[in-house]
Design a protein around this motif. Structure first.
Motif, PDB file in Angstrom:
ATOM      1  N   ALA A  71      -9.471   2.125  -0.473  1.00  0.00           N
ATOM      2  CA  ALA A  71      -9.645   2.908   0.753  1.00  0.00           C
ATOM      3  C   ALA A  71      -8.335   3.047   1.507  1.00  0.00           C
ATOM      4  CB  ALA A  71     -10.707   2.253   1.638  1.00  0.00           C
ATOM      5  N   GLU A  72      -7.536   1.974   1.571  1.00  0.00           N
ATOM      6  CA  GLU A  72      -6.257   2.019   2.273  1.00  0.00           C
ATOM      7  C   GLU A  72      -5.277   2.968   1.575  1.00  0.00           C
ATOM      8  OE1 GLU A  72      -4.849  -1.971   2.548  1.00  0.00           O
ATOM      9  OE2 GLU A  72      -6.216  -2.522   4.159  1.00  0.00           O
ATOM     10  N   ARG A 127      -6.104   5.515  -0.430  1.00  0.00           N
ATOM     11  CA  ARG A 127      -6.604   6.890  -0.250  1.00  0.00           C
ATOM     12  C   ARG A 127      -6.220   7.440   1.115  1.00  0.00           C
ATOM     13  NH1 ARG A 127     -11.338   5.041  -3.120  1.00  0.00           N
ATOM     14  NH2 ARG A 127     -11.565   6.192  -5.098  1.00  0.00           N
ATOM     15  N   GLU A 128      -6.293   6.584   2.125  1.00  0.00           N
ATOM     16  CA  GLU A 128      -5.939   7.019   3.482  1.00  0.00           C
ATOM     17  C   GLU A 128      -4.480   7.464   3.542  1.00  0.00           C
ATOM     18  OE1 GLU A 128      -5.752   5.181   8.039  1.00  0.00           O
ATOM     19  OE2 GLU A 128      -6.730   4.053   6.421  1.00  0.00           O
ATOM     20  N   LEU A 129      -3.592   6.715   2.888  1.00  0.00           N
ATOM     21  CA  LEU A 129      -2.177   7.074   2.896  1.00  0.00           C
ATOM     22  C   LEU A 129      -1.917   8.350   2.100  1.00  0.00           C
ATOM     23  CD1 LEU A 129      -0.388   3.614   2.460  1.00  0.00           C
ATOM     24  CD2 LEU A 129      -0.693   4.946   4.544  1.00  0.00           C
ATOM     25  N   HIS A 157       2.536   9.995  13.276  1.00  0.00           N
ATOM     26  CA  HIS A 157       2.292  10.023  11.832  1.00  0.00           C
ATOM     27  C   HIS A 157       2.789  11.305  11.168  1.00  0.00           C
ATOM     28  CE1 HIS A 157      -1.068  12.930  12.050  1.00  0.00           C
ATOM     29  NE2 HIS A 157      -1.322  12.378  13.220  1.00  0.00           N
ATOM     30  N   LEU A 197      -1.495   3.095  13.386  1.00  0.00           N
ATOM     31  CA  LEU A 197      -1.919   3.427  12.028  1.00  0.00           C
ATOM     32  C   LEU A 197      -1.209   2.594  10.967  1.00  0.00           C
ATOM     33  CD1 LEU A 197      -1.842   7.330  12.331  1.00  0.00           C
ATOM     34  CD2 LEU A 197      -3.823   5.826  12.606  1.00  0.00           C
ATOM     35  N   ASP A 250      -1.059   7.682  15.979  1.00  0.00           N
ATOM     36  CA  ASP A 250      -1.561   9.050  16.031  1.00  0.00           C
ATOM     37  C   ASP A 250      -1.332   9.587  17.439  1.00  0.00           C
ATOM     38  OD1 ASP A 250      -3.562   8.006  17.685  1.00  0.00           O
ATOM     39  OD2 ASP A 250      -5.115   8.074  16.138  1.00  0.00           O
ATOM     40  N   HIS A 309      -3.509  10.967   2.141  1.00  0.00           N
ATOM     41  CA  HIS A 309      -3.845  12.153   2.929  1.00  0.00           C
ATOM     42  C   HIS A 309      -2.650  12.680   3.711  1.00  0.00           C
ATOM     43  CE1 HIS A 309      -8.331  10.803   2.904  1.00  0.00           C
ATOM     44  NE2 HIS A 309      -8.031  11.559   1.863  1.00  0.00           N
ATOM     45  N   TYR A 310      -1.637  11.840   3.908  1.00  0.00           N
ATOM     46  CA  TYR A 310      -0.480  12.258   4.703  1.00  0.00           C
ATOM     47  C   TYR A 310       0.530  12.992   3.824  1.00  0.00           C
ATOM     48  CZ  TYR A 310      -2.293   8.962   8.168  1.00  0.00           C
ATOM     49  OH  TYR A 310      -3.090   8.300   9.067  1.00  0.00           O
ATOM     50  N   THR A 352       0.191   0.107   5.636  1.00  0.00           N
ATOM     51  CA  THR A 352      -0.868  -0.373   6.538  1.00  0.00           C
ATOM     52  C   THR A 352      -0.940  -1.898   6.555  1.00  0.00           C
ATOM     53  OG1 THR A 352      -2.471  -0.148   4.726  1.00  0.00           O
ATOM     54  CG2 THR A 352      -2.248   1.714   6.241  1.00  0.00           C
ATOM     55  N   THR A 364       0.815  -1.220   0.000  1.00  0.00           N
ATOM     56  CA  THR A 364       0.000   0.000   0.000  1.00  0.00           C
ATOM     57  C   THR A 364       0.846   1.266   0.000  1.00  0.00           C
ATOM     58  OG1 THR A 364      -0.179  -0.201   2.407  1.00  0.00           O
ATOM     59  CG2 THR A 364      -2.020  -1.033   1.079  1.00  0.00           C
TER      60      THR A 364
END
Length: 457
Positions: free
Chosen positions: A123-124, A126-128, A213, A242, A236, A130-131, A142, A95
């Motif tokens: 989804a995984e 997309r979450e990454l 993070h 996370l 977090d 964001h950072y 993840t 990921t």
């Protein structure tokens, strides 16, 4: 070319020949190659042969090869293969690598490829995304193994058997509560040697080295190196787990940061490593010009010092003094650059703490004083013998003896000051500090010459 001739070829030449001939050995050849070697081979292939290679590679091998290519090569492959094929490859990637790849693409391209992924995988990723890319969250994966604190050793092993195929690393098993808060860590050895019914809370280590993070990737790399870890958990600010940063990503960070610092130390913008020989001259010159122009105007200060003092000397004396200008400027610049390198490294590795700032500057000044005395005496002797002029020897020897401690102190102080201001000390580049010492060395040199030659003349 005969089959025997093809066999004696190596690397890119053999790959190109097998592709052009459609030889049955191609599939076996591709399977035998390490992803790093195969990435080197395919980078220079024309578009049609590049597509042919990836058409013969499975998604897993394609993912590994794609991860070893540079940014420009990855963008080219994404363009050539199309979103469906790239989607299959991205789905086979870890990921964190998938997020890195999509982060390099335009939002439209990234959205199209995400649409080709399964919902959970998308989804995984997309979450990454964001950072921030240069933080622990930006380089973490993840795909890790976590077990609940209520499990026994046997239950944890069974859980590990189910989860391990999808995890990037299984060297560490993290223990969490029902809300995913990080409580402890186990090694595989801990689980294997423990009696099956032992509760995890009795064998886990509760003092876990972790990173937040939003911590800078360079700090993450420093922590992994300091504690000799194969992976470090990312949490977090409520200590929820996370992801993890693995050692292979840390090695990439160290290489990236070292390259960036080395380029900045030479007043060259990051991204100008020079590997692309086909790049336009203007593209390479443009980011360097601001530095060169700024340093050009700073050098006028050194020239103005000489201009200010030249009226106080006759033509013969000024000519003699000018002979030693390169020595004064060069030795001061070299001394400052040495101190700069030592201090920048100490700040980068954490060896220099905030409370040690004055001690570091004082140490560099003392080093410069000792070096200045020795080199000043040598220069005094050489100049006196060479020019047969005791006064000139005294001037240049004393000036050098004073210049080196000043230069060393500046080289040690400047990166500390900008580090205090929250700026990367690597921007305290060698050319910049050298330009500063050109000014200070000329000021010292001609001041000493004016005072001594007036007094002794």
């Amino acid at each position: 070319m005969s089959t025997r001739d093809v066999r004696v070829l190596e690397g890119p030449e053999k790959l190109r020949m097998l592709l052009e001939r459609g030889n049955g050995e191609l599939a076996a050849f591709l399977r035998e190659q390490h992803p790093v070697d195969l990435a080197d081979m395919v980078e220079e292939l024309p578009d049609d042969l590049l597509v042919a290679v990836f058409e013969r590679l499975g998604p897993e091998q394609s993912a590994l090869v794609l991860g070893e290519l540079d940014r420009e090569a990855r963008a080219r492959i994404v363009r050539l293969l199309g979103k469906e094929r790239v989607g299959d490859i991205v789905e086979a990637m870890d990921t964190d690598d998938a997020a890195d790849l999509l982060g390099e693409l335009s939002p439209e391209q990234a959205g199209q490829i995400l649409g080709e992924l399964q919902a959970e995988e998308a989804a995984e990723v997309r979450e990454l995304l964001h950072y921030e890319p240069d933080t622990a969250g930006g380089i973490m994966t993840t795909e890790y193994v976590a077990v609940n604190q209520g499990m026994t050793a046997q239950e944890a092993i069974e859980h590990l058997r189910q989860r391990a195929p999808d995890a990037e690393t299984v060297y560490y098993v993290y223990v969490v509560d029902d809300d995913e808060h990080l409580l402890g860590v186990l090694s595989l050895r801990d689980l294997i040697v423990a009696p099956p019914e032992t509760p995890l809370k009795h064998i886990m280590r509760t003092k876990v080295v972790s990173v937040f993070h939003d911590q800078d990737q360079e700090e993450v790399a420093r922590i992994v190196s300091r504690y000799d870890l194969l992976a470090v958990p990312v949490i977090d600010h409520q200590r929820r787990l996370l992801g993890v940063v693995t050692v292979d990503d840390v090695i990439d960070v160290l290489e990236e940061e070292a390259t960036e610092d080395a380029l900045r130390a030479a007043a060259v913008s990051p991204g100008e490593e020079g590997g692309d020989l086909r790049g336009g001259v203007w593209r390479l010159a443009r980011p360097r010009l601001p530095w060169l122009l700024a340093l050009l105007f700073m050098e006028f200060l050194a020239g103005s010092v000489i201009d200010r003092f030249r009226g106080g000397f006759d033509g013969v004396t000024l000519a003699l003094l000018s002979v030693f200008i390169p020595i004064m400027a060069g030795e001061a610049g070299n001394g400052a650059t040495q101190a700069l390198a030592v201090v920048v490294r100490g700040l980068a590795t954490g060896e220099i703490a905030e409370r040690e700032v004055l001690a570091v500057v004082w140490r560099e000044a003392r080093v410069g004083l000792l070096a200045g005395l020795i080199t000043g005496v040598v220069l005094f002797g050489v100049t006196t013998l060479w020019k047969g002029d005791l006064r000139l020897g005294l001037v240049v020897g004393l000036a050098l003896a004073l210049n080196l401690p000043v230069a060393k102190m500046l080289g040690g102080l400047f990166p500390i000051v900008i580090h205090r201001l929250g700026i990367d000390p690597a921007v305290a580049s060698g050319p910049f500090i050298t330009t500063v010492t050109d000014f200070t060395s000329m000021l010292t040199y001609f001041t000493v010459a004016a005072l001594l030659l007036t007094q002794l003349g």
